[in-house]
Design an enzyme around this catalytic site. Structure first.
Site, mmCIF file in Angstrom:
data_model
loop_
_atom_site.group_PDB
_atom_site.id
_atom_site.type_symbol
_atom_site.label_atom_id
_atom_site.label_comp_id
_atom_site.label_asym_id
_atom_site.label_seq_id
_atom_site.Cartn_x
_atom_site.Cartn_y
_atom_site.Cartn_z
ATOM 1 N N GLU A 118 0.777 -1.206 -0.025
ATOM 2 C CA GLU A 118 0.018 0.206 0.229
ATOM 3 C C GLU A 118 0.691 1.273 0.032
ATOM 4 O OE1 GLU A 118 -2.769 -0.022 3.188
ATOM 5 O OE2 GLU A 118 -4.012 -1.817 2.133
ATOM 6 N N GLU A 136 -6.707 -7.862 -0.630
ATOM 7 C CA GLU A 136 -6.972 -7.853 0.824
ATOM 8 C C GLU A 136 -8.409 -7.605 0.929
ATOM 9 O OE1 GLU A 136 -4.918 -5.428 3.451
ATOM 10 O OE2 GLU A 136 -2.879 -6.048 2.535
HETATM 11 C C1 GAL Z 1 -4.436 -2.934 4.781
HETATM 12 C C2 GAL Z 1 -3.080 -3.314 4.970
HETATM 13 C C3 GAL Z 1 -2.884 -4.519 5.852
HETATM 14 C C4 GAL Z 1 -3.717 -4.498 7.267
HETATM 15 C C5 GAL Z 1 -5.234 -4.016 6.960
HETATM 16 C C6 GAL Z 1 -6.019 -3.812 7.991
HETATM 17 O O1 GAL Z 1 -4.707 -1.543 4.608
HETATM 18 O O2 GAL Z 1 -2.418 -3.593 3.811
HETATM 19 O O3 GAL Z 1 -1.570 -4.595 6.241
HETATM 20 O O4 GAL Z 1 -3.350 -3.440 8.215
HETATM 21 O O5 GAL Z 1 -5.147 -2.920 6.199
HETATM 22 O O6 GAL Z 1 -7.363 -3.552 7.635
#
Ligand code: GAL
Length: 679
Positions: A148, A322
């Protein structure tokens, strides 16, 4: 071959947080859930390189071998989003500085300056070391660079890099001074050395300066990504390289531009609202990702076929890297997703082009900042609803492999560019309520609720496959963007423009002569004055609707009013207009209509344009998305209600194996994916 034709299921896997005995249980559970891709090592730098130049790869060797033996493939991450404590101590100049001049300290993650030479060298170092060791490991399906990209900085390294970028962009100071309108408030620059990053200052900053800094930082982060990518590619050209995009208007990254540099667009998506808005946000994020994927491919020169899918026009593929297995995090509270909701969100992404459904995270940790974030294996362990749902999702994704041939269909295009969103949020705008993402979301929500498939396009993208183009507060318009919109209308396309679109040029300087300077001829009107509304204020519209955020004095120059303001200073004046141009119609919204009115207006505009909803007979609360390939198509039906729903449709339900004969019944909160024609 990285792509074995299946949809991916899996997520971030952090074996460095667990003893070796847990790794074996992890692989066994992953197999149960049909997990076939995991991101490994994304925050593992301090465990991979515990001291400068001293590496510990033993645990990673073992984990990769275990995963490979279990048939689970790996997106191997470069851990550069979180340098180890020793790095920050040795290179204090690589710690980021805020706009207020505060240097941040080690203690969280993302605490580095992407313009600092020592950080860049260390990032290249760990990437090259990983590449040398693992580029040909059979478990690898792809590289996952960083995490990110988004952190900003105002340190001296950044300042020096910014000046170089500005010299490249503007060439000479006269051009920069003109672009930034520096005669205002005595900001005229006579030496490049006088130009700094836009630090905290006494009052409003300069719009051109602020905008260029965002663009510069996007390019700086991109350069940091590209140098890692090139190292990884050099070690094994066959492995795709990606990085996971984080969405939000705080993110100083032009994702469309980045799409040309990744082999696969990947996004992370976490809805921020609990009610139906979570489903709308999911649909928008997925449509954005597909748009970026297509934009990247088009620019890369991949041939496109004529309107509609052909074999020469492969689907715009991307990956949901994710998402949350169970919770939606709103401000100050985590909401547990109801049974079935995680699967529906996943299917919404897959229906819109994702190659699978990946999650943060595989196993919930006992400690660390995100100890209460949801996971496929929650704190409770595998004997849990969430794990059982992830097993079912694995089965579902396995049944859907064939849909990857299909392109998501859309008859409406929504135009979006990052810089417009950034510029609308700048200080000194006529209203602090302006929010480009919210405008995009409002237009998308109206189309989503009306059942239309939409693509999000970037100015300049081909528009031949769309009947209707929507500009939701697309604030900036340079000559190329204005020409692109004009060409669409001249070719017979229809257009819907919302307020503040085309008001300023690429440097955020206002087009003079009446708003919206770039489009007033196309719209057949001229806006003379703005009347922004207070946060709790609304205007009444003829026909019973309301408007919020914005209103304007619109003078007609050929357009006809479709709706007028009722009461107040604008009483009886046009609020919504329509104009015939050639064979197309252009529409203008001078306020943000309430959701019901917006939906009625986009439906009318789409109907006039000859665009059809995806599944006109779908009942309220059932989302329909179609993917199509030559000779066949797949209809995704997602029931977001808590009652069973009947939908008139034909085809074979790939989820149950049961044919639908003129009707399919969706369980409460459930879904169907119909293969509509024999293959
Ligand atoms: C994302 C990040 C992850 C984790 C997740 C939690 O933005 O890439 O590492 O922090 O959020 O929702």
């Amino acid at each position: 071959m990285w792509d074995d034709g299946r949809l991916f299921h899996g997520g971030d896997y952090n074996p460095e947080q667990w003893p070796a005995a847990t790794w074996r249980e992890d692989v066994a559970l992953m197999r149960r859930a049909r997990v076939n891709l995991v991101t490994v090592g994304v925050f593992a730098w301090s465990r991979l390189e515990p001291a400068p130049g001293r590496y510990d790869f033993g645990w990673l060797d073992e984990v990769l071998d275990l995963l490979h033996d279990g048939g689970i493939r790996v997106a191997l991450a470069t851990p550069t989003a979180s340098p180890p404590p020793w790095f920050s101590l040795a290179h204090p100049d690589a710690l980021p500085v805020t706009a207020d001049g505060v240097r941040l300290h080690h203690g969280s993650r993302d605490t580095y300056c992407a313009a600092a030479p020592s950080y860049r060298a260390a990032a290249r170092g760990i990437a090259a070391t990983l590449a040398a060791r693992y580029a040909h490991h059979p478990a690898l399906a792809m590289w996952h660079v960083h995490n990110e990209y988004g952190t900003t900085c105002h340190c001296p390294h950044t300042e020096a890099a910014f000046r170089h970028w500005l010299i490249d962009r503007h060439g000479d100071l006269d051009t920069l001074n003109a672009a930034w309108a520096t005669s205002f408030w005595s900001q005229h620059y006579t030496d490049w050395a006088y130009v700094s990053t836009p630090r905290a200052t006494q009052y409003l900053g300069n719009p051109g300066h602020l905008l260029d800094f965002r663009r510069f930082w996007s390019d700086t982060l991109l350069a940091a990504y590209v140098e890692q990518r090139d190292l990884l590619k050099a070690a094994n050209p066959a492995l795709p390289v990606t990085t996971n995009y984080v969405l939000g208007d705080w993110v100083p990254v032009d994702h469309a531009r980045w799409a040309r540099e990744v082999d696969l667009v990947a996004i992370d998506h976490y809805p921020s609202v609990v009610d139906g808005g979570a489903e709308e946000q999911t649909a928008l994020a997925a449509d954005l990702a597909r748009g970026w994927a297509r934009h990247g491919r088009t620019r890369a020169g991949t041939p496109r076929g004529p309107a509609g899918p052909t074999r020469a026009d492969p689907p715009a593929t991307w990956l949901l890297m994710e998402s949350a297995a169970s919770q939606i995090h709103t401000t100050g509270r985590a909401h547990t997703k109801e049974p079935g909701r995680m699967a529906r969100h996943s299917l919404s992404h897959v229906a819109r082009g994702s190659r699978g459904a990946m999650f943060f995270q595989w196993r919930a940790p006992a400690g660390g900042a995100e100890r209460f974030h949801s996971a496929l294996v929650p704190h409770t362990g595998a004997d849990s609803r969430v794990f059982r749902e992830s097993v079912r999702l694995g089965e579902t994704l396995d049944r859907l492999a064939e849909i990857t041939d299909g392109e998501t269909t859309a008859s409406v295009a929504l135009a979006w560019d990052a810089a417009s969103g950034w510029a609308l949020r700048q200080p000194g705008m006529p209203s602090a309520l302006l929010d480009g993402h919210a405008e995009l979301a409002a237009a998308h929500r109206a189309l989503w609720r009306a059942g239309y498939g939409c693509d999000v396009v970037v100015p300049g993208d081909p528009l031949d496959r769309y009947r209707l183009l929507v500009l939701p507060a697309l604030y900036l318009a340079d000559d190329a963007t204005a020409g692109w919109v004009h060409d669409h209308v001249e070719a017979g396309g229809h257009l819907l423009v919302s307020y503040l679109s085309g008001v300023a040029d690429q440097h955020a300087r206002v087009h003079l002569g009446g708003y919206p300077g770039a489009y007033r001829d196309l719209l057949g009107l001229r806006v003379e004055e703005f009347h922004p509304l207070a946060a709790d204020e609304q205007v009444l519209l003829s026909g019973g609707g309301t408007g919020r955020i914005w209103s304007e004095t619109v003078h007609l120059r050929g357009a006809e009013p479709v709706g007028t303001y009722v009461g107040g200073v604008l009483d009886g004046r046009p609020a919504v207009t329509r104009h015939r141009v050639g064979t197309g119609t252009t529409w203008y919204l001078s306020t943000r209509p309430d959701d019901g009115t917006y939906r009625r207006l986009v439906t009318e505009a789409a109907r006039t344009a000859g665009a059809d909803p995806v599944c006109p007979a779908a009942p309220p609360g059932v989302e329909a998305v179609r993917r199509a390939a030559p000779g066949t198509s797949w209809l995704f039906l997602l029931n977001h209600t808590d009652r069973p729903q009947r939908v008139p449709a034909d085809g074979l339900d790939l989820l149950t194996g049961v044919p639908a004969d003129r009707e399919v019944t969706l369980p409460a909160g459930g879904a169907a994916v119909l293969r509509e024609h024999p293959r």
